[in-house]
Design an enzyme around this catalytic site. Structure first.
Site, PDB file in Angstrom:
ATOM      1  N   HIS A 184       0.869  -1.305   0.010  1.00 54.54           N
ATOM      2  CA  HIS A 184       0.052   0.146  -0.084  1.00 54.54           C
ATOM      3  C   HIS A 184       0.872   1.085   0.028  1.00 54.54           C
ATOM      4  CE1 HIS A 184      -3.674  -2.329   0.278  1.00 54.54           C
ATOM      5  NE2 HIS A 184      -3.403  -2.742   1.296  1.00 54.54           N
ATOM      6  N   ASP A 328      -5.392 -12.534   3.135  1.00 54.89           N
ATOM      7  CA  ASP A 328      -6.634 -12.055   3.514  1.00 54.89           C
ATOM      8  C   ASP A 328      -8.070 -12.410   2.480  1.00 54.89           C
ATOM      9  OD1 ASP A 328      -5.277 -10.213   1.839  1.00 54.89           O
ATOM     10  OD2 ASP A 328      -5.039  -8.337   3.221  1.00 54.89           O
TER      11      ASP A 328
HETATM   12  N1  Q9C Z   1      -9.488  -0.604  10.857  1.00 56.09           N
HETATM   13  C1  Q9C Z   1      -3.093  -5.253   4.061  1.00 56.09           C
HETATM   14  O1  Q9C Z   1      -3.607  -6.335   3.975  1.00 56.09           O
HETATM   15  N2  Q9C Z   1      -8.097  -0.906   6.976  1.00 56.09           N
HETATM   16  N3  Q9C Z   1      -3.691  -4.219   4.194  1.00 56.09           N
HETATM   17  C2  Q9C Z   1      -8.465  -1.528   8.144  1.00 56.09           C
HETATM   18  C3  Q9C Z   1      -9.987  -1.385  10.129  1.00 56.09           C
HETATM   19  C4  Q9C Z   1      -6.831  -1.154   6.417  1.00 56.09           C
HETATM   20  C5  Q9C Z   1      -4.954  -3.990   4.543  1.00 56.09           C
HETATM   21  C6  Q9C Z   1      -9.784  -1.307   8.672  1.00 56.09           C
HETATM   22  C7  Q9C Z   1      -6.773  -2.403   5.550  1.00 56.09           C
HETATM   23  C8  Q9C Z   1      -5.215  -2.629   5.194  1.00 56.09           C
HETATM   24  C9  Q9C Z   1      -1.543  -5.394   3.693  1.00 56.09           C
HETATM   25 ZN    ZN Z   2      -4.562  -6.835   2.303  1.00 57.37          ZN
END
Ligand code: Q9C
Ligand code: ZN
Length: 387
Positions: A184, A328
């Site tokens: 990201h 994920d």
């Molecule tokens: N507070 C990766 O899988 N948003 N990043 C979280 C809950 C961020 C995911 C929402 C999601 C980031 C590397």
């Molecule tokens: Zn992710």
């Protein structure tokens, strides 16, 4: 599989907002502990626990400067101590951004705020990018794992796993247990649990340390000159679109970025199929391929996208493959929304490897937040990869 791990990656421990509640971040040290435990228990892989030396750390920071601004890197390194000294955070707390940089016609060249409290907002795009006391050490250890994985694939490295296995068509691959993840993050904004783009550092390592003969390669394409730079294909299998990686290589004709990700999901503003690189006749036109997939999609639907992705990677004829590997996509993941099961990862690993067997590859861990299933999901992927 050669798997690289560094215990310093466990030192980063932060918080995030879930709705309006502050909770321990899903991206936690227990993810790596669980994976390492499963790998050890399987007895199947060549797990190498390394510790970045002072020289490795310096080298990782130098390589990171090709990707990230020095102001940003310095901020990530020092902000916790600055907040601590000014009484803005407690020893076991986390630095979080407040006010993000905003679009502004009057001042297009925004500078970082002088106020220590305000600065994190300049260097982040979301609130899932907290910084704890020892985060920097973990961030550098994570980046170094990707760098060392690349070194293992370089043709001249003394520690080289060698480009091939003796069999010309069977290229080596190395898995880096990176944490925090990287996809990201681009030039100077942390976000989505990412601080340094680990994959980008692997590419910089290949470019910087390849022997002169490999730095330029012969090409059979008559439309280009007889030699061209090394080519890289990035396959991003994390549930989320790798906005940082896309951004870094969008204008680079020698890097193909291909991503399968949840449609209209985090990070929300990137990942559309229409993002195909700069417009023709720019040579980078067509070197970005986004394959958004509706949330709730089955593994069959996922496989259809994967075949498109793998065909694009094959056609690009890269010298090196980089895989951003996230779990994920798992059906139980709190942040993902695909219907993919543990046994499916074996098929996924096999599909990727059987299509790209001749390309040496660095696999870097990205997301995946069902801690007690991460190990088995990863082992399944690797089992498929090594069939
Ligand atoms: N507070 C990766 O899988 N948003 N990043 C979280 C809950 C961020 C995911 C929402 C999601 C980031 C590397
Ligand atoms: Zn992710």
């Amino acid at each position: 599989m050669i798997i690289l791990h560094d215990e310093d990656t466990l030192l980063h421990e932060t918080v995030e907002l879930l709705g309006s509640k502050l909770i321990p971040a899903f991206e936690s040290p227990s993810r790596i502990k669980a994976i390492v435990q499963s790998i050890n228990h399987s007895g199947k892989h060549d797990l190498r626990t390394i510790t970045a030396s002072a020289a490795d750390q310096t080298s990782a920071v130098e390589l990171a400067k090709a990707t990230h601004s020095t102001g940003y890197l310095s901020h990530i390194q020092h902000v916790f101590k600055q907040w601590l000294d000014e009484g803005l955070v407690e020893e076991h707390g986390s630095v979080l951004p407040e006010c993000f940089r905003l679009h502004n016609t009057a001042n297009s060249k925004l500078k970082p705020p002088k106020d220590t409290f305000a600065r994190p907002g300049y260097y982040a795009f979301d609130m899932s990018s907290g910084i704890s006391q020892h985060s920097w050490r973990a961030i550098i250890a994570s980046a170094n794992l990707a760098v060392q994985a690349a070194h293992l694939l370089l043709p001249t490295s003394p520690t080289s796993a060698s480009a091939t296995n003796g069999d010309e068509t069977e290229a080596k691959s190395v898995l880096a247990l990176c944490r925090p993840p990287g996809h990201h993050c681009s030039g100077q904004q942390a976000g989505g649990y990412c601080y340094i783009n680990n994959i980008a550092l692997a590419i910089t390592t290949f470019r910087h340390f390849s022997p002169p003969a490999q730095k330029t390669r012969r090409t059979s394409n008559p439309h280009f000159s007889s030699t061209s730079r090394l080519k890289f294909a990035i396959l991003d299998l994390d549930f989320h679109h790798g906005n940082g990686t896309q951004e870094l290589f969008y204008g680079d004709p020698n890097v193909l970025y291909v991503s399968i990700h949840g449609e209209d999901e985090f990070p929300y503003y990137t990942g559309a199929a229409s993002e195909t690189g700069p417009p023709a006749p720019d040579p980078a036109h067509g070197t970005n391929l986004n394959l958004p997939l509706a949330t709730g999609s089955s593994f069959d639907e996922y496989l259809r996208k994967l075949h498109v992705a793998l065909q694009a990677v094959r056609d690009f004829k890269a010298d090196y493959l980089l895989v951003s590997l996230g779990f994920d996509t798992f059906h139980l993941d709190p942040l993902g929304k695909f219907d993919i099961r543990t046994e499916n990862y074996k098929v996924m690993g096999w599909q990727v490897r059987s299509a790209l067997r001749d390309i040496p590859g660095v696999i870097a861990l990205e997301g995946g937040y069902v801690v007690d299933r991460l190990g088995e999901n990863l082992l399944n992927f690797l089992e498929g990869w090594e069939i």
